[in-house]
Each structure stands twice: as structure tokens, then as C-alpha cells.
Design an enzyme around this catalytic site. Structure first.
Site, short mmCIF file in Angstrom:
data_model
loop_
_atom_site.label_atom_id
_atom_site.label_comp_id
_atom_site.label_asym_id
_atom_site.label_seq_id
_atom_site.Cartn_x
_atom_site.Cartn_y
_atom_site.Cartn_z
N GLU A 34 45.17 19.94 18.11
CA GLU A 34 46.03 19.59 18.44
C GLU A 34 47.23 20.61 17.69
O GLU A 34 47.67 20.76 16.74
CB GLU A 34 46.65 18.49 17.72
N GLN A 35 48.34 20.59 18.08
CA GLN A 35 48.92 22.39 18.22
C GLN A 35 50.21 21.51 17.07
O GLN A 35 50.71 22.44 16.49
CB GLN A 35 49.50 23.07 19.32
N ARG A 107 55.08 4.99 25.08
CA ARG A 107 54.18 6.18 25.09
C ARG A 107 53.01 5.88 23.63
O ARG A 107 52.39 6.39 23.53
CB ARG A 107 54.56 7.60 25.46
N TYR A 213 61.82 -0.44 34.32
CA TYR A 213 60.55 -1.37 33.71
C TYR A 213 61.02 -1.63 31.99
O TYR A 213 61.35 -1.03 31.45
CB TYR A 213 59.09 -0.52 34.10
N ASP A 291 46.83 16.72 33.13
CA ASP A 291 48.06 17.90 33.02
C ASP A 291 48.00 19.60 33.13
O ASP A 291 48.54 20.11 33.92
CB ASP A 291 49.18 17.58 32.33
#
Ligand SMILES: Cc1cc2nc3c(=O)[nH]c(=O)nc-3n(C[C@H](O)[C@H](O)[C@H](O)COP(=O)(O)OP(=O)(O)OC[C@H]3O[C@@H](n4cnc5c(N)ncnc54)[C@H](O)[C@@H]3O)c2cc1C
Length: 397
Positions: A34-35, A107, A213, A291
Site C-alpha cells: 500500500e502506498q 467506511r 443515510y 476501481d
């Protein structure tokens, strides 16, 4: 017994962690690169539709997300100006209807759950991938500090600006969709269900729509306020904004919605990008997911759900086939994932056109159709997501 494959996962976002979890559960040897220097997620909410919850079940993480998630009672469509209700898709029975609940969470909560799933896999932080090469039966990832990682497969889970994708398929920038959005959270000590229904509320109006929401078990409302604008000049992917800038994009919209927007804490703005669907995500011993493979508009709340489904299927196919199972395992992965993600990506674009109608007559007609469809079957009106939610990527194993 085939030798366990050695897999290099680039990116510790939701998709990369899902793939790493699935691969490890099938016995693969995985390392994650991971960067970012520290692990984290953007401060925003996420809707995890029943198909996403079923993918998490396949990863052994269902109990955790059930504990963290808020369960909305419905998806409610409203006219952004008049506040008139156009459709109501019940969700309180979603476990019976779709085999899993519809959930909403922060998230960071989902990310932490996925991270737990990868426990034991080496996670390299501050590891920015600068390119990959795949030769024969070998895949190698290069990093900014000059180091390399070598394995049987490289998985590009490095998001919309994927370096792995660029190395494999060329430097074609993602397409600005003509829409941007503001994201913000309104904190609540005690949920105020008179101001915001315990539901996903979709306010459709001219040139935009706003989705709200509940997250944090009712201690916050997440706002995604989408607005059409031809110009998105900010070089950065996301930028700090203000409540006033957001409110200025919705003149004359319904007072209840504007009150909520005016209560948002920090506000960020994002340009919304996607890509045309592609026929293959794989070259040699490297493939893409999430993505990096199929960035899509968030109008059906499916980007992360698709990344979770991708991760589960890739892990199953590669893990079961073993190190001698290439390229068949990658072909099986693409066969299962490309048609579904293509359909979702194109439907998300169409949903944007429907949500943002300008003419009052066109909006009335759209809402009358929603209303009539809802009388026949409320699960098939509005976003019409039941074909998405029914899918059980893990059950079809
Ligand atoms: C406004 C908005 C609302 C959304 N709402 C929802 C929703 O409600 N439900 C839903 O399902 N989806 C939603 N989505 C979509 C969802 O957020 C994405 O589809 C999802 O996060 C994609 O996950 P990913 O793991 O593929 O990519 P990312 O989350 O982008 O993760 C990529 C990771 O790779 C790392 N990385 C990048 N480049 C490199 C490199 N060179 N080397 C090493 N690491 C690298 C990044 O730092 C990052 O950690 C929304 C999107 C937006 C914009």
C-alpha cells in the site's frame, strides 16, 4: 496437491483487502503493498447492499459487519424541490428477500473489518508501486524505493488511477463524467428520524441529486450531494470544500434537505470519473479488480460491493487452482466478473441521467412511472436494484 500460489496485491483499499482475505482463506501466500504510510479510509459513509454483505459472508466477515451496520427501512425517492415522495422500496425484510440485510456504515468500520480478515498476511505500508512486469510464469512489482516483489501473480487493486492498469493497458486517463459531489457527515447525539427518515433518501432535482443515510448506528448522517458541472479543474482527486459552496449548488431545493446540508461537519468535494467497460483485465500473470478494473459512478452504491465480489471470486479461483492453475483461473475470474460489472457500470450511468432530469414535466413523468411500478412491485421501482441485491457471489461457489 498443487503448490500454493504466491500473490502480490497492490493496494490495501476495500477490494485489495477482500482479495487478500479470500486468497488466504484458500491457502495462497499473499503480501499486500500500500502506498499510504498509514492505513485509513476517507471519512465518509458507505452503503453495503445485500450482495456486498453476502460477499463479506464468503470472506467469513459477516458477523462483524452485521454488528457495525445500520439497517435502513427503505430506499425513498423524493422530488428535490417539492419533497413529494416518488417511490419507497422497503428494505426491512431484505434478509428474507435477498438472503442478507442492506447495511450502512462508516467506511473506516468496513475497512477495519477487512483488515482483520487479512491478519497474518504481510502488509507493506509506504510501498508505492511504480510498475510491474510479467514474464512467463513470473510476475514482478516495482516500488518507488527501488525494491521489487516477485510472485506467481500481481493483482492491481490500486484504484481508479491504477499504476498496474497503466502498465498493462496503457496510459488512458479515466473519463470525467460531468458530475462532481460533496461528501459530509452530520453528527447526532440521538437520531432525529423526523429530520432524516431511517432510510436511504434520494432527493432528485434538476442537474443533481442528494443521497442521505444513517451511519455509526444512528449517530451520524452521511451526505453525498451530486451536482452536474462541466468544469472540474482541481488536479487533486478530492478537495476540501465548505457548507456554503455545497448549499449554493441547490438553490430552491426542499427546506428539510437544506437544513441537513447546513449541519454538515467537514465538507469535501470529489470529481466523479468512470471508464468504458473493457473486455479483459488480465495480461500474463497480472490482473485487476475493483476501481482499477471498472471505476463506476456511485449512483447504485455498487463500486465497493463490486470490489468485494471481485476479491471473493479471484481468491476462490486462484486459490483453488493453485500455482499450476494459471491462466485458466484468471479466465474463470474474468468470465464471472466482467459481464456483471459491465452491466452495473452502464446502469449507474443511466441512473444519473434519470436522477438529474431538468424539465418539470419529465421529472413528473419519471416519478409517475416510479409510483405506478411501485404499486405493482415496490422492489422493482426506483433504483430497481433487486437484480443486484439477489446475487450471491459466495453461494454460487
Ligand atoms: C461519492 C462516492 C460514494 C460512494 N458510495 C459507495 C457506496 O455507498 N457503496 C459502494 O459499494 N460503493 C460506493 N462508492 C464506490 C467505492 O468507494 C469504490 O468503488 C471502492 O472504494 C473501490 O475500492 P478499491 O479497493 O477498488 O479502490 P480504492 O478504495 O481506491 O483503493 C485503492 C488503494 O490502492 C492504493 N494505491 C493506489 N495507487 C497505489 C500504488 N501505486 N501503489 C500502492 N498502492 C496504491 C490506494 O492508496 C488505496 O488504498 C462510492 C464512491 C464515491 C466516489
Amino acid at each position: 496437491m498443487p503448490r500454493a500460489p504466491k500473490v502480490i496485491v497492490i493496494g490495501a483499499g476495500l477490494g485489495g483487502l477482500a482479495a487478500a482475505t479470500a486468497l488466504r482463506r484458500r491457502g495462497a501466500e499473499v503480501s499486500i503493498h500500500e502506498q499510504a504510510a498509514a492505513i485509513g479510509e476517507v471519512g465518509a459513509g458507505i452503503q453495503i447492499t445485500p450482495n456486498g454483505v453476502k460477499a463479506l459472508r464468503g470472506l467469513g466477515l459477516e458477523e462483524d459487519i452485521l454488528r457495525a451496520g445500520f439497517r435502513p427501512q427503505a430506499i425513498i425517492g423524493l422530488d428535490g424541490i417539492t419533497g413529494r415522495e416518488a417511490f419507497r422500496t422497503p428494505l426491512s425484510d431484505s434478509t428474507t428477500m435477498y438472503g442478507a440485510p442492506y447495511l450502512q456504515a462508516h467506511r473506516a468500520e468496513l475497512h477495519a473489518i477487512l483488515l482483520k480478515g487479512t491478519a497474518g498476511a504481510p502488509l507493506h505500508l509506504g510501498a508505492r508501486c511504480t510498475g510491474i512486469r510479467t514474464e512467463g510464469e513470473q510476475a514482478v512489482a516495482r516500488f518507488a524505493d527501488g525494491s521489487e516483489a516477485e510472485g506467481d501473480l500481481v493483482v492491481g487493486a490500486d484504484g481508479i488511477h491504477s499504476v498496474v492498469r497503466r502498465t498493462l493497458f496503457g496510459d488512458v486517463p479515466a473519463r470525467y463524467t460531468g458530475t462532481m459531489c460533496w461528501r459530509g457527515i452530520v453528527p447526532f447525539e440521538v437520531p432525529d428520524f423526523d429530520l432524516v427518515a431511517p432510510a436511504t433518501s434520494v432527493w432528485n432535482g434538476p442537474h443533481g441529486h442528494v443521497v442521505t443515510y444513517w451511519i455509526r448506528g444512528g449517530r451520524g448522517v452521511n451526505i453525498v450531494a451530486v451536482h452536474e458541472t462541466a468544469a472540474w479543474q482541481d488536479e487533486s482527486w478530492s478537495a476540501r470544500s465548505t457548507r456554503d459552496e455545497m448549499l449554493a449548488a441547490y438553490p430552491g431545493w426542499h427546506p428539510r434537505l437544506l437544513t441537513l446540508l447546513g449541519m454538515a461537519e467537514e465538507v469535501f468535494k470529489w470529481g466523479l470519473y468512470d471508464r468504458d467497460p473493457q473486455e479483459s483485465w488480465t495480461k500474463g500473470r497480472a490482473t485487476l479488480l475493483g476501481d482499477a478494473a471498472h471505476p463506476m459512478l456511485p449512483f447504485l452504491s455498487q463500486g465497493a460491493a463490486m470490489a468485494l465480489e471481485d476479491g471473493y471470486v479471484l481468491g476462490r479461483e486462484v486459490g483453488e487452482a493453485g500455482a499450476s492453475g494459471f491462466p485458466a483461473a484468471l479466465a474463470a475470474y474474468e468470465r464471472q466478473r466482467i459481464p456483471r460489472t459491465t452491466r452495473v457500470l452502464l446502469r449507474a450511468r443511466e441512473q444519473g441521467r434519470k436522477n438529474h432530469l431538468v424539465s418539470p414535466w419529465a421529472r413528473r413523468w419519471r416519478d409517475a412511472v416510479y409510483f405506478a411500478k411501485g404499486l405493482i412491485n415496490p422492489q422493482k421501482t426506483g433504483l430497481g436494484g433487486d437484480w443486484l441485491y439477489e446475487h450471491d457471489v459466495a453461494g454460487s461457489a
